[in-house]
Design a protein around this motif. Structure first.
Motif, mmCIF file in Angstrom:
data_model
loop_
_atom_site.group_PDB
_atom_site.id
_atom_site.type_symbol
_atom_site.label_atom_id
_atom_site.label_comp_id
_atom_site.label_asym_id
_atom_site.label_seq_id
_atom_site.Cartn_x
_atom_site.Cartn_y
_atom_site.Cartn_z
ATOM 1 N N GLN A 1 0.833 -1.200 0.000
ATOM 2 C CA GLN A 1 0.000 0.000 0.000
ATOM 3 C C GLN A 1 0.873 1.258 0.000
ATOM 4 N N ALA A 2 1.870 1.297 0.856
ATOM 5 C CA ALA A 2 2.762 2.461 0.899
ATOM 6 C C ALA A 2 3.437 2.671 -0.453
ATOM 7 N N ARG A 3 3.846 1.585 -1.082
ATOM 8 C CA ARG A 3 4.505 1.665 -2.395
ATOM 9 C C ARG A 3 3.572 2.213 -3.465
ATOM 10 N N ILE A 4 2.327 1.698 -3.542
ATOM 11 C CA ILE A 4 1.417 2.144 -4.597
ATOM 12 C C ILE A 4 0.991 3.598 -4.372
ATOM 13 N N VAL A 5 0.769 3.986 -3.132
ATOM 14 C CA VAL A 5 0.405 5.380 -2.843
ATOM 15 C C VAL A 5 1.549 6.309 -3.251
ATOM 16 N N ALA A 6 2.779 5.963 -2.890
ATOM 17 C CA ALA A 6 3.936 6.780 -3.260
ATOM 18 C C ALA A 6 4.113 6.816 -4.776
ATOM 19 N N ALA A 7 3.893 5.683 -5.447
ATOM 20 C CA ALA A 7 4.036 5.644 -6.906
ATOM 21 C C ALA A 7 3.001 6.528 -7.584
ATOM 22 N N VAL A 8 1.764 6.492 -7.105
ATOM 23 C CA VAL A 8 0.721 7.335 -7.697
ATOM 24 C C VAL A 8 1.037 8.809 -7.458
ATOM 25 N N ARG A 9 1.494 9.148 -6.262
ATOM 26 C CA ARG A 9 1.887 10.550 -5.999
ATOM 27 C C ARG A 9 2.987 10.979 -6.964
ATOM 28 N N SER A 10 3.958 10.108 -7.174
ATOM 29 C CA SER A 10 5.080 10.418 -8.060
ATOM 30 C C SER A 10 4.629 10.616 -9.507
ATOM 31 N N VAL A 11 3.789 9.716 -10.015
ATOM 32 C CA VAL A 11 3.377 9.864 -11.419
ATOM 33 C C VAL A 11 2.502 11.096 -11.592
ATOM 34 N N LEU A 12 1.672 11.410 -10.620
ATOM 35 C CA LEU A 12 0.830 12.604 -10.745
ATOM 36 C C LEU A 12 1.657 13.880 -10.672
ATOM 37 N N ALA A 13 2.759 13.856 -9.932
ATOM 38 C CA ALA A 13 3.635 15.022 -9.850
ATOM 39 C C ALA A 13 4.326 15.294 -11.182
ATOM 40 N N GLN A 14 4.547 14.248 -11.974
ATOM 41 C CA GLN A 14 5.235 14.441 -13.250
ATOM 42 C C GLN A 14 4.303 14.523 -14.450
ATOM 43 N N ALA A 15 3.031 14.185 -14.266
ATOM 44 C CA ALA A 15 2.072 14.196 -15.379
ATOM 45 C C ALA A 15 1.658 15.628 -15.716
ATOM 46 N N PRO A 16 1.424 15.885 -16.992
ATOM 47 C CA PRO A 16 0.910 17.200 -17.365
ATOM 48 C C PRO A 16 -0.508 17.380 -16.812
ATOM 49 N N PRO A 17 -1.020 18.597 -16.770
ATOM 50 C CA PRO A 17 -2.384 18.816 -16.283
ATOM 51 C C PRO A 17 -3.395 17.996 -17.085
ATOM 52 N N GLY A 18 -4.500 17.658 -16.436
ATOM 53 C CA GLY A 18 -5.563 16.919 -17.107
ATOM 54 C C GLY A 18 -5.744 15.526 -16.556
ATOM 55 N N ASP A 19 -6.592 14.766 -17.231
ATOM 56 C CA ASP A 19 -6.897 13.404 -16.797
ATOM 57 C C ASP A 19 -5.720 12.467 -17.052
ATOM 58 N N VAL A 20 -5.537 11.545 -16.117
ATOM 59 C CA VAL A 20 -4.432 10.588 -16.177
ATOM 60 C C VAL A 20 -5.000 9.178 -16.058
ATOM 61 N N ALA A 21 -4.450 8.262 -16.841
ATOM 62 C CA ALA A 21 -4.780 6.841 -16.709
ATOM 63 C C ALA A 21 -3.580 6.126 -16.103
ATOM 64 N N ILE A 22 -3.874 5.292 -15.109
ATOM 65 C CA ILE A 22 -2.851 4.429 -14.503
ATOM 66 C C ILE A 22 -3.328 3.006 -14.711
ATOM 67 N N ILE A 23 -2.519 2.211 -15.410
ATOM 68 C CA ILE A 23 -2.880 0.823 -15.703
ATOM 69 C C ILE A 23 -2.029 -0.065 -14.806
ATOM 70 N N ALA A 24 -2.715 -0.799 -13.923
ATOM 71 C CA ALA A 24 -1.983 -1.609 -12.959
ATOM 72 C C ALA A 24 -2.754 -2.881 -12.636
ATOM 73 N N HIS A 25 -2.933 -3.175 -11.371
ATOM 74 C CA HIS A 25 -3.388 -4.490 -10.933
ATOM 75 C C HIS A 25 -4.420 -4.377 -9.809
ATOM 76 N N GLY A 26 -5.211 -5.436 -9.656
ATOM 77 C CA GLY A 26 -6.314 -5.426 -8.707
ATOM 78 C C GLY A 26 -5.908 -5.351 -7.251
ATOM 79 N N GLY A 27 -4.892 -6.110 -6.854
ATOM 80 C CA GLY A 27 -4.483 -6.118 -5.447
ATOM 81 C C GLY A 27 -4.016 -4.748 -4.986
#
Length: 189
Positions: free
Chosen positions: A118-144
């Protein structure tokens, strides 16, 4: 308000002799990924990030090709590490996954602890959102890890109650980019 679309890959071609991260989407998974392209929210996606696992990359490539975008692979978006057991038959996998969620502070059968995933996925999402341009973002990952992220967003204890519905994956939930407010819970693609 900009949203994050957290997608889970649909059905995979299971091969016990192949490492789980290398499993591709099955014919049904490819079909469902292509059918997703007709969803109205797809057109608004301006940036894409994917787990490095093949099944997630297969789905991301379909979406990226449709939108004329590239996608960034991020290892930290990967599924909880289950390499200690590798492939497990369905009933045994479900029992182990139940224990993974029920005892988040423990390593069940050598799996990554749920609190760490959980800590890893939360940190990863924060990181990708910090680098993504403005607007909607898709994250393709896994159910767990999606369930673990959803627990965090909802402010609830880690529980399998937040796991994606159905069998085979291929679901999405949405939350606001700013403030991480849940917009819509799990929905089948």
């Amino acid at each position: 308000m900009a949203q994050v679309h957290f997608l889970t890959h649909p059905e995979v071609a299971i091969d016990p002799a192949t490492p789980i991260p290398d499993w591709p989407l099955s014919a049904r998974g490819l079909e469902r990924s292509r059918a997703m392209l007709a969803q109205p929210w797809v057109a608004g996606i301006g940036a894409m990030f994917s787990s490095t696992e093949r099944k997630a990359c297969d789905m991301a490539a379909i979406l990226a090709g449709h939108l004329g975008l590239g996608f960034t692979q991020v290892a930290a978006l990967g599924e909880n590490d289950r390499s200690a057991t590798g492939y497990l038959p369905p009933a045994e996998f479900e029992a182990t996954a139940d224990a993974f969620f029920a005892r988040p502070e423990e390593s069940v059968r050598g799996w990554e602890r749920a609190v760490d995933a959980q800590a890893r996925i939360v940190a990863a999402v924060r990181s990708v959102l910090a680098q993504a341009p403005p607007g909607d973002v898709a994250i393709i990952a896994h159910g767990g890890v999606g369930a673990l992220l959803l627990c965090h967003i909802k402010g609830v204890t880690i529980s399998r109650e937040e796991d994606q519905p159905g069998v085979g994956g291929g679901n999405v939930f949405r939350f606001t980019r700013v403030g991480w407010g849940l917009v819509k819970g799990w929905r089948r693609l």
